[in-house]
Design a protein around this motif. Structure first.
Motif, short mmCIF file in Angstrom:
data_model
loop_
_atom_site.label_atom_id
_atom_site.label_comp_id
_atom_site.label_asym_id
_atom_site.label_seq_id
_atom_site.Cartn_x
_atom_site.Cartn_y
_atom_site.Cartn_z
N UNK A 45 49.71 84.00 41.18
CA UNK A 45 50.90 83.15 40.69
C UNK A 45 50.14 82.70 39.51
N UNK A 46 50.13 82.16 38.33
CA UNK A 46 49.23 81.49 37.82
C UNK A 46 48.80 79.88 37.88
N UNK A 47 49.62 79.31 39.43
CA UNK A 47 48.31 78.68 39.72
C UNK A 47 47.56 78.73 40.18
N UNK A 48 47.00 79.63 40.70
CA UNK A 48 46.10 80.27 41.51
C UNK A 48 46.37 80.90 42.93
N UNK A 49 47.39 80.09 43.14
CA UNK A 49 47.85 80.66 44.64
C UNK A 49 48.72 81.65 44.70
N UNK A 50 49.00 82.21 46.17
CA UNK A 50 49.60 82.92 46.29
C UNK A 50 49.10 84.86 45.64
N UNK A 51 47.51 84.74 46.33
CA UNK A 51 47.36 85.51 45.58
C UNK A 51 47.13 86.91 47.45
N UNK A 52 47.90 88.22 46.14
CA UNK A 52 48.34 89.43 46.58
C UNK A 52 47.41 90.56 46.97
N UNK A 53 47.31 91.53 47.71
CA UNK A 53 46.77 92.74 47.60
C UNK A 53 48.04 92.92 48.04
N UNK A 54 48.24 94.72 46.89
CA UNK A 54 49.77 94.89 46.38
C UNK A 54 48.93 96.88 47.73
N UNK A 55 49.45 97.39 48.97
CA UNK A 55 49.04 97.97 49.65
C UNK A 55 49.87 99.45 49.58
N UNK A 56 49.05 100.14 48.68
CA UNK A 56 49.74 101.19 47.98
C UNK A 56 49.35 103.09 49.41
N UNK A 57 48.23 102.28 49.45
CA UNK A 57 47.75 103.49 50.19
C UNK A 57 46.48 104.00 50.16
N UNK A 58 46.59 104.21 48.57
CA UNK A 58 45.81 104.60 47.86
C UNK A 58 45.00 103.67 46.67
N UNK A 59 43.45 104.57 46.12
CA UNK A 59 42.75 103.27 45.19
C UNK A 59 44.13 103.52 44.31
N UNK A 60 43.99 102.64 43.29
CA UNK A 60 44.56 102.23 41.90
C UNK A 60 43.92 100.87 41.09
N UNK A 61 44.30 101.76 39.52
CA UNK A 61 43.42 100.74 39.40
C UNK A 61 44.80 100.39 37.61
N UNK A 62 43.60 99.66 36.71
CA UNK A 62 44.84 99.20 35.56
C UNK A 62 45.74 99.43 35.62
N UNK A 63 46.75 98.48 35.74
CA UNK A 63 47.83 98.22 36.09
C UNK A 63 48.55 98.17 34.16
N UNK A 64 49.81 98.08 34.84
CA UNK A 64 50.34 97.51 32.80
C UNK A 64 51.69 97.12 33.86
N UNK A 65 52.10 95.85 33.35
CA UNK A 65 53.50 95.27 33.94
C UNK A 65 54.67 95.54 32.84
N UNK A 66 55.83 96.87 32.74
CA UNK A 66 56.84 96.45 32.41
C UNK A 66 57.94 95.19 32.79
N UNK A 67 58.56 96.06 31.41
CA UNK A 67 59.74 94.33 31.47
C UNK A 67 61.08 94.57 32.57
N UNK A 68 61.70 93.54 32.62
CA UNK A 68 62.94 93.39 33.50
C UNK A 68 63.70 94.10 33.00
N UNK A 69 64.56 95.05 33.85
CA UNK A 69 64.91 96.43 33.96
C UNK A 69 66.24 96.12 33.80
N UNK A 70 66.99 96.89 32.55
CA UNK A 70 69.10 95.86 32.22
C UNK A 70 69.43 96.19 33.46
#
Lengths: 374, 439
Positions: B414-439
């Motif tokens: 979160x931009x407050x610095x709280x709620x740091x969470x790891x995303x459990x994908x089961x495999x290494x991942x990098x370079x995320x790019x967040x898309x828009x909210x779907x219509x």
């Protein structure tokens, strides 16, 4: 020639020489405002207007591209701290065309997208059953006690008393000395003692037990205006509540009726520790954990009325004004403030009832400045 | 004259005193608490037998989304006093107040014989004893259960917090596999919570830094397909792609869409020098934006499309610079100790996220576009590549673990610095790019 002539000649010669040569030594070229202008074709103009790909001769376009200098700018500034504006505003590279050298390759598989969800703004009918309206907040947050049988269905043998056996044995059946008479004396003396109780209370407190129990802990008359420079002890909790029963009894006994001082401002009429107590009572319920970033920059002023028990009247809670945000953030900030008032005021705020007129109407400013994300 | 003046002043003061006497008691509250808001999601009511399993799944997903946001805390069902809550039933507020529930979500789920799924829901403010907003209704196919749940959670989140939604969004990232020295990389897309992963490219060629467009339909990325980095444009719906004509003799990388997705900014390396270029996708014409001898890279548009922020070492160390898209002299905005890189402008325009290297650690941080109010949100052996959620409230980034077996994984904060969470994908991942909210 006189020395003055020499001096004058020397100075004039220096001045003329500086005017002729000196100014040029460190003269800097004037900075002229330069606006980059490029000539665009009619096709480009169409693109700008219609955002459509023009029908152009690709060969001609490529020729233009070749005619232009290389991308690398040989005249780039040597000074890394200064970024020189590019010499060209456009450079024609290869246009995207269906005949692109690299064919479009179909990859693993197209991404399967679920059907688009529709969210029609439909007003769903409310339940037919009338919801409870917490106005005023008589409803306690504590579950109502369930009736329980006061008499156990089966008699239980009472536990044996803990007896401390002393050195001296004594008959348990030893009759007391005229117990009934003592009671009669007490009941008979009570009315008489009431008149002189105040005088004798300190000397014979045992004779005035009943009256002192009913007396209020302090005078219910309006207090004097507190000194403003009195420091407030924030660490100690504030106890300002006066039991209504005790107050009523005290009024009946003293024959006086509590009347607030008429010439005081509502805020000034209350002692600072009362106001501080009110602040401490609401603060634990003012939860900004689920507030938006914009709401944390919005200060809202919430007005309300309270009952004599210190409970806020739900329908009286309203937004007086806001500062520092837009309408939406103000609405959310108001909801957060309203939630705090109702949650912490469900049992009633502890306020001096004898000064009810001073706090019957309140305006609370919720200022999140200290709570902002830094 | 003086007498008149003092007379008027006395009248004004007296009037003010009289008015103040009858005014309300004024109190200012400046201290509060920062805690997750408690909520309850009773099992959604299934209107028919076929909808029972779906109702359970949706209600659990809604609760999970809200809880994972860090702004909400779920009240466990075993504390409920009202054991059964139907959608048409009036809410018994005292029962929910008794267990300290502040927000309540009730819903009904119904499936039709044609495979249509309908979800109706309401949001209640328990302590105020009112319904928040209007009841809403979603309709979709039974294959879109997850999206329906994310939509419900988005509405709850938006209505209570005032922030924009972000649960029903997708993230493009680089999925990695294999040993560290021979890592295979391919583009993939997933739901915001790491579910529903689908691959966009094969793993024959190394791919880097995917950037999804604001409409969520296209992806820019860098691929080594030709032996050296080039920029490609991929259409998500068809999986078709094409190489963008940046240059024949240079290396194009670090592309990013403009807010209207009609232009891109990218870096072009030629002769050891990297500069920023702007390309119009309709005409494939590029415009050079910087021409320094330094390495200028990682450009990102402002939400209004008028400025770009990028990193450059023109001052001797890697710092962040701002410049108008129309051209001009770049202005340095980062001045603290350390090296700054990969700046990304918030979709709200209020903050710029960046990677900062200082004191042997990598941090993800945010600052204003004038460089003020810098705050570091994370720090580890290697944190890099921030991307903003569509509402500008959450930042996702890649964190690499140390050691020969170290691997990257995705984290959100979160931009407050709280709620740091790891995303459990089961495999290494990098370079995320967040898309828009779907219509």
């Amino acid at each position: 020639m006189s020395p003055g002539t020499y001096i004058s000649f020397t100075l004039h010669a220096s001045l003329v020489g500086w005017l002729l040569f000196g100014g040029d030594f460190d003269r800097k070229p004037l900075e002229l405002p330069v606006t980059e202008v490029s000539v665009i074709s009619s096709e480009m103009f169409d693109i700008m207007l219609n955002n459509t790909v023009p029908i152009v001769d690709t060969e001609l376009e490529l020729e233009v591209a070749v005619a232009q200098p290389a991308i690398e700018d040989s005249q780039a500034s040597a000074d890394p701290s200064i970024d020189v504006a590019p010499q060209r505003d456009t450079q024609v590279l290869r246009p995207i065309a269906s005949t692109d050298a690299i064919p479009q390759t179909v990859l693993d598989q197209p991404v399967r997208m679920e059907e688009v969800v529709i969210i029609p703004s439909i007003d769903l009918p409310m339940p037919e059953i009338e919801a409870d309206t917490p106005e005023p907040l008589e409803t306690s947050s504590v579950p109502k006690p369930r009736p329980v049988p006061r008499i156990a269905p089966i008699a239980v043998v009472p536990p044996a008393p803990e007896i401390d056996v002393g050195d001296i044995t004594q008959d348990t059946a030893t009759p007391q000395v005229a117990p009934a008479e003592v009671i009669q004396e007490q009941t008979a003396k009570a009315p008489e003692a009431a008149a002189i109780e105040i005088v004798t209370e300190a000397e014979k407190p045992s004779d005035a037990v009943e009256v002192s129990r009913l007396a209020p802990p302090r005078s219910v008359r309006p207090q004097r205006r507190p000194k403003t420079n009195t420091p407030i002890d924030e660490a100690t909790p504030v106890e300002v509540q006066i039991d209504p029963l005790e107050a009523a009894l005290a009024e009946a006994l003293s024959g006086s009726v509590a009347v607030p001082e008429p010439q005081m401002n509502a805020t000034e009429a209350l002692a600072p520790h009362v106001i501080r107590g009110m602040q401490l009572a609401i603060s634990p319920c003012w939860n900004l954990g689920a507030s938006s970033s914009a709401s944390l920059f919005t200060t809202v002023v919430v007005g309300m009325q309270l009952t004599i028990e210190g409970k806020p009247l739900a329908k009286s809670i309203h937004l007086v004004g806001y500062e520092g945000g837009d309408q939406l953030s103000a609405e959310r900030a108001f909801e957060t403030a309203q939630r705090a008032i109702k949650e912490c005021g469900v049992e009633g705020f502890k306020l001096p009832k004898d000064q009810y007129t001073a706090w019957q109407n309140m305006e609370i400013t919720f200022n999140p400045e200290k709570m902002r994300m830094r | 004259m003086r007498l008149i003046y003092f007379g008027v002043l006395a009248i004004v003061l007296w009037t003010g005193a009289v008015l103040a006497q009858n005014g309300p008691l004024k109190i200012e509250i400046t201290d509060g608490v920062i805690e997750p808001l408690t909520f309850a999601v009773p099992m959604f009511e299934a209107k028919n037998i076929e909808a029972a399993a779906i109702a359970t799944k949706i209600s659990r997903l809604v609760a999970k989304d809200l809880t994972n946001s860090g702004l909400f805390r779920e009240i466990s069902a075993n504390r409920f006093i009202a054991q059964r809550t139907t959608f048409a039933e009036a809410v018994r507020y005292p029962d929910w107040r008794a267990i300290n529930t502040q927000a309540l979500v009730t819903a009904s789920v119904e499936t039709s014989s044609t495979g249509r799924l309908t979800v109706k829901f309401r949001i209640f403010d328990v302590f105020s004893g009112v319904q928040l907003g209007r009841g809403m209704q979603l309709s979709g196919s039974t294959q879109a259960v997850r999206r329906m749940a994310h939509k419900v959670a988005d509405q709850v989140y938006e209505r209570i917090t005032g922030e924009g939604p972000y649960f029903d969004s997708k993230i493009v990232f680089v999925s990695e596999s294999g040993p560290k020295d021979k890592r295979l990389k391919r583009l993939a897309i997933m739901d915001f919570d790491g579910e529903n992963v689908q691959f966009l490219t094969g793993n024959k060629n190394i791919v880097l830094a995917p950037r999804i467009s604001k409409d969520g339909k296209k992806v820019l990325y860098t691929s080594f397909e030709t032996g050296f980095p080039q920029i490609y444009l991929l259409d998500i719906s068809t999986a078709g792609r094409k190489r963008l004509p940046t240059s024949d003799d240079g290396m194009g990388f670090s592309p990013r869409f403009s807010p209207d997705s009609k232009r891109i900014v990218y870096s072009l390396e030629q002769g050891g020098n990297s500069d920023i270029y702007l390309m119009d996708l309709a005409t494939a014409r590029s415009k050079r934006m910087t021409s320094s001898l330094a390495i200028d890279t990682a450009p990102s548009f402002s939400p209004d499309g008028r400025q770009i922020v990028f990193e450059s070492d023109r001052s001797g160390t890697q710092q962040l610079y701002l410049m108008p898209v129309s051209g001009g002299t770049p202005k340095r905005i980062s001045f603290e100790n350390g090296r700054y890189g990969t700046p990304v402008w918030s979709p709200r325009g209020d903050l710029i996220a960046f990677t900062k290297q200082s004191n042997g650690r990598f941090n993800i941080g945010v600052m204003r576009d004038d460089g003020s109010e810098e705050r570091l949100l994370s720090g580890s052996f290697l944190d890099e590549g921030p991307t903003w959620s569509p509402n500008g409230r959450v930042i996702m980034f890649a964190r690499q673990t140390q050691g020969p077996k170290g691997a990257p994984s995705l984290y959100s904060v979160d931009i407050t610095g709280r709620n740091l969470r790891a995303l459990n994908l089961g495999a290494p991942a990098s370079d995320p790019s967040w898309g828009p909210v779907q219509p």
